[in-house]
Structure formats: structure tokens, C-alpha cells
Design a protein around this motif. Sequence first.
Motif, short mmCIF file in Angstrom:
data_model
loop_
_atom_site.label_atom_id
_atom_site.label_comp_id
_atom_site.label_asym_id
_atom_site.label_seq_id
_atom_site.Cartn_x
_atom_site.Cartn_y
_atom_site.Cartn_z
N GLU A 457 0.76 -1.19 0.28
CA GLU A 457 -0.25 0.43 0.12
C GLU A 457 0.87 1.02 0.30
N MET A 458 0.60 2.33 -0.60
CA MET A 458 1.04 3.49 -0.93
C MET A 458 0.90 4.61 0.33
N LEU A 459 2.14 5.02 0.78
CA LEU A 459 1.70 5.67 1.82
C LEU A 459 1.99 7.46 1.23
N ALA A 460 1.75 7.63 0.21
CA ALA A 460 2.76 8.96 -0.47
C ALA A 460 2.06 8.64 -1.73
N ASP A 461 1.94 10.13 -2.24
CA ASP A 461 1.68 10.26 -3.82
C ASP A 461 2.53 10.37 -4.40
N ILE A 463 5.06 7.73 -6.37
CA ILE A 463 5.48 6.92 -6.44
C ILE A 463 5.52 5.95 -7.64
N THR A 464 6.42 6.77 -8.97
CA THR A 464 7.24 5.77 -9.51
C THR A 464 7.41 3.91 -9.12
N LEU A 465 7.03 3.46 -9.70
CA LEU A 465 6.64 1.43 -9.92
C LEU A 465 7.02 1.40 -11.26
N SER A 466 8.17 0.84 -11.40
CA SER A 466 8.72 -0.32 -12.46
C SER A 466 8.41 -2.16 -12.20
N HIS A 467 7.80 -2.74 -12.60
CA HIS A 467 7.05 -4.20 -12.37
C HIS A 467 7.90 -5.14 -13.88
N ALA A 495 -7.25 3.49 -5.56
CA ALA A 495 -6.90 3.99 -3.94
C ALA A 495 -9.04 4.21 -4.76
N ASP A 496 -9.55 4.45 -5.61
CA ASP A 496 -11.43 4.17 -5.42
C ASP A 496 -11.88 3.09 -6.36
N LEU A 506 5.61 -3.34 -16.51
CA LEU A 506 4.78 -2.16 -16.33
C LEU A 506 5.63 -1.30 -16.19
N GLN A 507 5.06 0.35 -16.76
CA GLN A 507 5.95 1.70 -15.42
C GLN A 507 4.82 2.77 -16.01
N THR A 508 4.88 2.42 -14.31
CA THR A 508 3.43 3.61 -13.93
C THR A 508 3.54 3.94 -12.97
N VAL A 509 2.81 4.92 -11.99
CA VAL A 509 2.61 5.90 -10.70
C VAL A 509 1.55 5.78 -10.33
N LEU A 510 1.86 5.37 -8.94
CA LEU A 510 1.34 5.24 -7.26
C LEU A 510 0.98 6.52 -6.96
N ASN A 511 -0.54 5.81 -5.92
CA ASN A 511 -0.62 7.11 -4.82
C ASN A 511 -1.11 7.05 -3.58
N ARG A 512 -0.99 7.90 -2.65
CA ARG A 512 -1.89 7.81 -1.10
C ARG A 512 -2.96 7.03 -1.78
N GLY A 513 -3.09 5.69 -0.94
CA GLY A 513 -3.84 4.72 -0.87
C GLY A 513 -4.27 3.79 -2.04
N ASP A 514 -3.64 3.70 -2.77
CA ASP A 514 -3.66 2.62 -4.24
C ASP A 514 -2.45 1.67 -3.72
#
Length: 552
Positions: A457-461, A463-467, A495-496, A506-514
Motif C-alpha cells: 500500500e502506498m502512503l504517499a503520492d 511513487i514511480t513503479l517499475s514492474h 484508492a477508488d 509496466l511503468q506507472t505512478v502510484l498515489n496514496r491509498g493505491d
Amino acid sequence: MAEHDAPLDPITVEVVRHKIDGIADEMEDALLRSSFSPIVKEGLDASASLFLPDGTTLAQACAIPIHLATLIPAVGRILTDFPLATMGEGDVYILNDPYCGGTHLPDIAVVMPVLRGGRVVALSAAMTHHQDVGGMAPGSVPTNATEIFQEGIRIPPVQLRRGEVFDDTLVRMLRQNVRMPEVFMGDLNAQIAACTVGARRLGDLAERYGDNHLGAMFDELIHRSEAMTRDALARLPAGRYRHVGHMDNDGVELDRPLRIEVEAVVGDGTVHFDFTGTSDQAKGPMNCVPSGSAAAAYYAVRAVTDPEIPTNGGCFRPVSLHLPEGSLVNPRAPAPVNARTATIKAITNTILGALAEAAPERMPAANSGALLVLAFGGADATHGTFVVGDLIAGGSGAGPGADGVDVVESDATNCMNLPAEALEMEAPIRLLDNSLRTGSGGEGTNRGGLGIVREYEMLADGITLSHRGERHFSQAPGLAGGGAGQAARSVIIRADGREEEVPSKLQTVLNRGDRIRVETAGGGGHGDPAARADAARARDLADGKIRMPAAE
């Protein structure tokens, strides 16, 4: 009697063999204990090795087969660019460029000469996967890279230190090109410390036995391992054995699987691997330079020969490869290569699949075929700039006499995942789940090893993810009638509540609650599932490793 004419006492030679193996392991211990980044301290993604002055492997730590084999061309390139006569006490050389003897940019090789009487008698080397070396994505493993320039700083063979004096210009340039310079330099200095340990211990050994006499014992150990390896290979049935494997995609063309084809030609105490028929080099970063392809072959040969053979350069002399230029296993520059670990594992599984025809009694079913890499990066008020990577295993394949092992690094890799505490100290990320993936091992007389479930779980906005995953679109096949392991699966839960399936890379960005939930693949089963012992099934059910069949 002259020093080099002294007879070789077999007991002394054996004592020296164990001593140099111990030196390599002591180097590894110093490397892991001195490093700064969690990927080394906890993930153990670093290796150490000793070499003869001509670049022949002398001894290897119990570490990562990929590193230990790819150090061979790295040391060879250093010796080409810096002749032995120019080397002095305390000199240090580095490189990471895959097209100049390296393997991929995060893996930096450090080499130090061992001198006695002003003459180089050996080389001490260490390779560390650095958490970040710049490039387009934190962690320097962007799965959507299309050229090596996007992957980080390229270091040709250069001298980092002369004696005790560092090249300050080079150090400043390296620090300027990475996201966490203090961590980077901490890990680099740990490599130098490990090489220093090796140089001191080997120097002491040369002082005790004399460098000429010691060199004669080293040569004897190399020749002995070569002879034993050739003898073991000669006991395999001569013939041509072919196998084909596939990878999910290259990270860019997500609907295009990659093909790895190998023919193993066994005979006269040698083995030749021909990769004709393998896919052309990929647009994405799954390409593997020849050092990685050789690493897979060397590991496979050690797996099918006698484990009591001392591992050194003699083991590799009976092995040859044909790697078509411009292919996935021998790309042309500037093809991207950062995800080459996944390809090396696929190459290894394909080679082992071919050799299973020659030695079915000692070969397991296919393993999960992947080392899932997650790289998170960003910045927040608590942690500052952070980059953290997690290395996640699946199940190993079952063998003729045993079940597969759950969640274990197999074949050419040998790392560990991050403990929850280490991850949460380094980044604003919480680990919510860390459990065996029930039912993921292939059925058989012996069951395949299970994969793992990990949820973050992400606790900040921001955050870059490489998977970088594998086995999302294929399964580890069973052997001798065994069933296939389950395919891998990863999903991002926003989060929603929206869910996004991860297409392996995958390259993406995760935010708080994701959240991201990963489920790694299981290993293949071995033998007829109907022949599995009732007691083994009952034990699996009680341990939660399998589910009760719906009919029951």
C-alpha cells in the motif's frame, strides 16, 4: 630447489582450495555487511570472486551465478585496457557498460590487483547491483526503455583509484548522475572493502607458500576441475537435444512473446549450445548480452555435473555457445538490456529443458522462471528522496525424488525479498500481505513449489513503479506427467477501488491509498499426480498448500 619446482603435495593443494573458497566467502561477507542499500544488505544482490592474472576464475563466493559468470568478461576487459605491468598496489578499476564487458548498468564490477614483489599474482573482484544508476526511472530498470541511454550512466573500463588516491573527477561525475549519491558511494566503497579483504588474504597466502608455488597449485586446481567436468559430461548420452521456451513480452510490444530456442550438442566431454531460432533482439529491455547467455550455460552445466567439482574456470572450458548476432541473446548496441535477468532465467530453463532429455534422472520440472522485480521511487517529507527495490521469487520445480521448494530463488539467481521492516523504513510503503499462494504448485507425484502473494500500500503520492514480471502468459510445465504451475498475476487496486491488470511489464505512478498485489508463479510438478501419496496430500491440505477439491 627453485620455488616453482617444488612438488605439489595433494593435501596442501586441497587445503589451499578450501582456503581460497573461504577467502571468496569472506569477501562476500564483507560486501554484504558493509553495503548501504537494502537491495544488498537484505536482498543479497552482490557477489565476489577471485581470478588468476590471465582472467581465469580461481574461486567464487556462494553468491549469485549471474554475477559470478558475468564478472569473467568484465575482468577480461579490464585486463585488455589495463595491462598487468601498469597495475600497482591498491589500484581499483570499475566498469558497468554491457557493451564493454558488463552485464546491465546497475551491476558495477570493481576489480583490484593482488601484488607480491611488484608482480600481479591474482585479481580480487566484486559485483554489486546498485539500487540506482540514473536513467529514466528510479531504480534504473525501466521496462519501457528502448535504448541503453535511457537506462542510466554507462561506465567504460576506467581506473577509479591509483594506489590510495581516488580519481576525484570520476567520483564527482558518478555522484552527479545517480538519485542517491551517498547510498551509491556507500555500496561502491563496500565493493572496494571486499576486494581489499581478498587482496590481503591472497597476499598472505602467497607470502606463506611463495607466489610461484601457489600459482602452480592454482593451475592444478583449474586443470583438475576441467578434467572432472569433461569426465562428467562424457557420462551423458551423446546427442543433440533441443528445447524451446517463451517469455511474456519485451516490455514495449506487450502482445508479442519472445522465443528462446537452444540445441545442446553433447559428446566427447564437451557441450555446445546453439541458439539459432531465437527471436531477434527486442525493442524493449529484455535483451541479454553474451556474458549473460554464457552465465546461464555455465550454471546449467554445473547443475548437471558433479556438485563436488570445485567451481573455477576449468569448469567452463568444455562449454561453447553460438549466439546469433542481433538476436535476443546477443543484441547490437544500443539495444536496452536492463531486464536481462529475466531473459537469463528463461535461457537457463530452456537449456535445462534440453538437458532433461540427456539426464532425466537428475532434472527437475521447470521452475517459476522469474525473479519479479519491483522498483519504487519518489520523495516525501519523512524519507526524502527514496529508491527501493524488492526481488520476489516463485516456486521451484519438483524433482524425481522431492517436492519443489516454495518461494525460493532458483537457477542463475540467488537473492532474497525485503523484510517488511526494511521496506517500511526506506519508503512510504506498507506491506499488507506476505503469504504462500495456495494451490500454485503443479500437481504430480511430487508437487511443484508454491509462489507467494505480496501486497503493498502506498502512503504517499507520486511513487514511480517499475514492474518486471514473467510467466504471466505461460506456465511452468511439469515433467514426466506432472502438471504445470499456476501463471503469475499482478493487479493494481487504485484508492477508488478500480483494478488494473498488470501485463507482466509496466511503468506507472502510484498515489496514496493505491495498492499493488503480486502473485508469483508456481513450479511444475513431477510424475503422475495419481501416484502422489495420500499422506502427502493430507499434509499439503493441513498446511494450506492446496485447496480441498470442490467435489469433496
